[in-house]
Structure formats: structure tokens, C-alpha cells
Design a protein around this motif. Structure first.
Motif, PDB file in Angstrom:
ATOM      1  N   GLN A 120      -6.672  14.976  -6.249  1.00  0.00           N
ATOM      2  CA  GLN A 120      -5.481  14.587  -5.501  1.00  0.00           C
ATOM      3  C   GLN A 120      -5.147  13.113  -5.740  1.00  0.00           C
ATOM      4  OE1 GLN A 120      -3.367  16.612  -3.180  1.00  0.00           O
ATOM      5  NE2 GLN A 120      -4.270  17.954  -4.721  1.00  0.00           N
ATOM      6  N   LEU A 121      -6.178  12.271  -5.893  1.00  0.00           N
ATOM      7  CA  LEU A 121      -5.939  10.870  -6.240  1.00  0.00           C
ATOM      8  C   LEU A 121      -5.209  10.778  -7.567  1.00  0.00           C
ATOM      9  CD1 LEU A 121      -6.242   7.812  -5.935  1.00  0.00           C
ATOM     10  CD2 LEU A 121      -8.561   8.048  -6.909  1.00  0.00           C
ATOM     11  N   THR A 122      -5.601  11.578  -8.547  1.00  0.00           N
ATOM     12  CA  THR A 122      -4.921  11.521  -9.849  1.00  0.00           C
ATOM     13  C   THR A 122      -3.463  11.955  -9.719  1.00  0.00           C
ATOM     14  OG1 THR A 122      -5.545  13.753 -10.626  1.00  0.00           O
ATOM     15  CG2 THR A 122      -7.086  11.952 -11.091  1.00  0.00           C
ATOM     16  N   LYS A 123      -3.204  12.938  -8.867  1.00  0.00           N
ATOM     17  CA  LYS A 123      -1.814  13.379  -8.643  1.00  0.00           C
ATOM     18  C   LYS A 123      -0.997  12.246  -8.001  1.00  0.00           C
ATOM     19  CE  LYS A 123      -3.073  18.266  -8.157  1.00  0.00           C
ATOM     20  NZ  LYS A 123      -2.716  18.631  -9.493  1.00  0.00           N
ATOM     21  N   ALA A 124      -1.612  11.526  -7.063  1.00  0.00           N
ATOM     22  CA  ALA A 124      -0.933  10.406  -6.427  1.00  0.00           C
ATOM     23  C   ALA A 124      -0.632   9.312  -7.451  1.00  0.00           C
ATOM     24  CB  ALA A 124      -1.803   9.844  -5.297  1.00  0.00           C
ATOM     25  N   THR A 162      -6.831  13.963   4.299  1.00  0.00           N
ATOM     26  CA  THR A 162      -5.439  14.230   4.645  1.00  0.00           C
ATOM     27  C   THR A 162      -4.465  13.285   3.951  1.00  0.00           C
ATOM     28  OG1 THR A 162      -5.662  12.827   6.607  1.00  0.00           O
ATOM     29  CG2 THR A 162      -5.994  15.215   6.895  1.00  0.00           C
ATOM     30  N   GLU A 163      -4.951  12.098   3.601  1.00  0.00           N
ATOM     31  CA  GLU A 163      -4.084  11.158   2.896  1.00  0.00           C
ATOM     32  C   GLU A 163      -4.913  10.175   2.093  1.00  0.00           C
ATOM     33  OE1 GLU A 163      -2.638   7.621   5.690  1.00  0.00           O
ATOM     34  OE2 GLU A 163      -2.219   9.574   6.595  1.00  0.00           O
ATOM     35  N   ILE A 164      -4.244   9.583   1.117  1.00  0.00           N
ATOM     36  CA  ILE A 164      -4.856   8.554   0.280  1.00  0.00           C
ATOM     37  C   ILE A 164      -3.933   7.347   0.314  1.00  0.00           C
ATOM     38  CG2 ILE A 164      -5.689   7.955  -2.024  1.00  0.00           C
ATOM     39  CD1 ILE A 164      -5.734  11.037  -2.600  1.00  0.00           C
ATOM     40  N   MET A 167       0.849  -1.171   0.000  1.00  0.00           N
ATOM     41  CA  MET A 167       0.000   0.000   0.000  1.00  0.00           C
ATOM     42  C   MET A 167       0.895   1.234   0.000  1.00  0.00           C
ATOM     43  SD  MET A 167      -3.408   0.222   0.061  1.00  0.00           S
ATOM     44  CE  MET A 167      -4.683  -0.571   0.949  1.00  0.00           C
ATOM     45  N   LYS A 168       0.604   2.150  -0.883  1.00  0.00           N
ATOM     46  CA  LYS A 168       1.312   3.433  -0.953  1.00  0.00           C
ATOM     47  C   LYS A 168       0.473   4.492  -0.245  1.00  0.00           C
ATOM     48  CE  LYS A 168       4.508   1.879  -3.739  1.00  0.00           C
ATOM     49  NZ  LYS A 168       5.914   1.907  -3.522  1.00  0.00           N
ATOM     50  N   THR A 169       1.123   5.509   0.268  1.00  0.00           N
ATOM     51  CA  THR A 169       0.430   6.619   0.927  1.00  0.00           C
ATOM     52  C   THR A 169       0.805   7.918   0.241  1.00  0.00           C
ATOM     53  OG1 THR A 169       0.404   5.468   3.051  1.00  0.00           O
ATOM     54  CG2 THR A 169       0.122   7.872   3.104  1.00  0.00           C
ATOM     55  N   TYR A 170      -0.214   8.732  -0.044  1.00  0.00           N
ATOM     56  CA  TYR A 170      -0.018  10.056  -0.628  1.00  0.00           C
ATOM     57  C   TYR A 170      -0.665  11.052   0.315  1.00  0.00           C
ATOM     58  CZ  TYR A 170      -0.320  13.932  -3.957  1.00  0.00           C
ATOM     59  OH  TYR A 170      -0.218  15.150  -4.583  1.00  0.00           O
ATOM     60  N   TYR A 171       0.073  12.074   0.704  1.00  0.00           N
ATOM     61  CA  TYR A 171      -0.439  13.113   1.592  1.00  0.00           C
ATOM     62  C   TYR A 171      -0.995  14.248   0.735  1.00  0.00           C
ATOM     63  CZ  TYR A 171       1.770  10.328   5.118  1.00  0.00           C
ATOM     64  OH  TYR A 171       2.116   9.268   5.922  1.00  0.00           O
ATOM     65  N   THR A 172      -2.261  14.525   0.900  1.00  0.00           N
ATOM     66  CA  THR A 172      -2.967  15.486   0.048  1.00  0.00           C
ATOM     67  C   THR A 172      -2.648  16.920   0.424  1.00  0.00           C
ATOM     68  OG1 THR A 172      -4.879  15.474   1.511  1.00  0.00           O
ATOM     69  CG2 THR A 172      -4.884  13.864  -0.289  1.00  0.00           C
ATOM     70  N   GLU A 173      -2.978  17.821  -0.489  1.00  0.00           N
ATOM     71  CA  GLU A 173      -2.799  19.259  -0.266  1.00  0.00           C
ATOM     72  C   GLU A 173      -4.052  20.002  -0.695  1.00  0.00           C
ATOM     73  OE1 GLU A 173       0.696  20.777  -2.182  1.00  0.00           O
ATOM     74  OE2 GLU A 173       1.953  19.148  -1.444  1.00  0.00           O
TER      75      GLU A 173
END
Length: 80
Positions: free
Chosen positions: A70-74, A12-14, A1-7
Motif C-alpha cells: 500500500q505504501l508503494t501505491k501511495a 488504515t492510513e499512511i 505531509m501527505k495522507t494515503y488511506y489504505t485498502e
């Protein structure tokens, strides 16, 4: 599982998992719970590029981004 911190959004995270070119799992932390659960269900099993092409650039209210944007950016970051 990868984690991406949103802006710039309520979540707050995906957390997500990609297998090959398919999005296998995705979970948002925070944000609009029902809407984001629905998005996760809809995109699960889709090709990553299809998710990006459908959701990239989606905005929320007056923001220039959204949780799904933000999901697309991740996903773009992970696929580089």
C-alpha cells in the motif's frame, strides 16, 4: 505531509513526505506496530523509486496486498 488511506490491510492510513525524489518521512496508522516502525526506519532517506521497486507486490497472508505494498501505491500515486 501527505495522507494515503489504505485498502485491504490492517493499517488504515499512511502519512509520508517526499522531498525531490527521496522519501523523507513515513508513518503508518494501525497495523503491526513494530514491523511498520522498522519499515519506516529502513525506507526513510531512500529514493522513492527504490522503495517502490523493492516493496511493490509484497503480500500479507492470503491478501493480495500488504501495508508496504500500500505504501508503494501511495508513492506511485504521488509521483504521477
Amino acid at each position: 505531509m501527505k495522507t494515503y488511506y489504505t485498502e485491504g490491510v490492517c493499517s488504515t492510513e499512511i502519512n509520508f513526505e517526499i522531498e525531490g525524489d527521496v522519501l523523507k518521512e513515513v508513518h503508518f496508522i494501525g497495523g503491526c506496530d513494530g514491523n511498520l516502525k522498522a519499515i519506516c526506519t529502513l525506507v526513510k532517506g531512500m529514493k522513492v523509486q527504490d522503495v517502490i521497486s523493492k516493496l511493490k507486490g509484497t503480500t500479507c497472508e492470503t491478501n493480495t496486498t500488504s501495508c508496504v505494498d500500500q505504501l508503494t501505491k501511495a508513492l506511485e500515486k504521488e509521483m504521477r
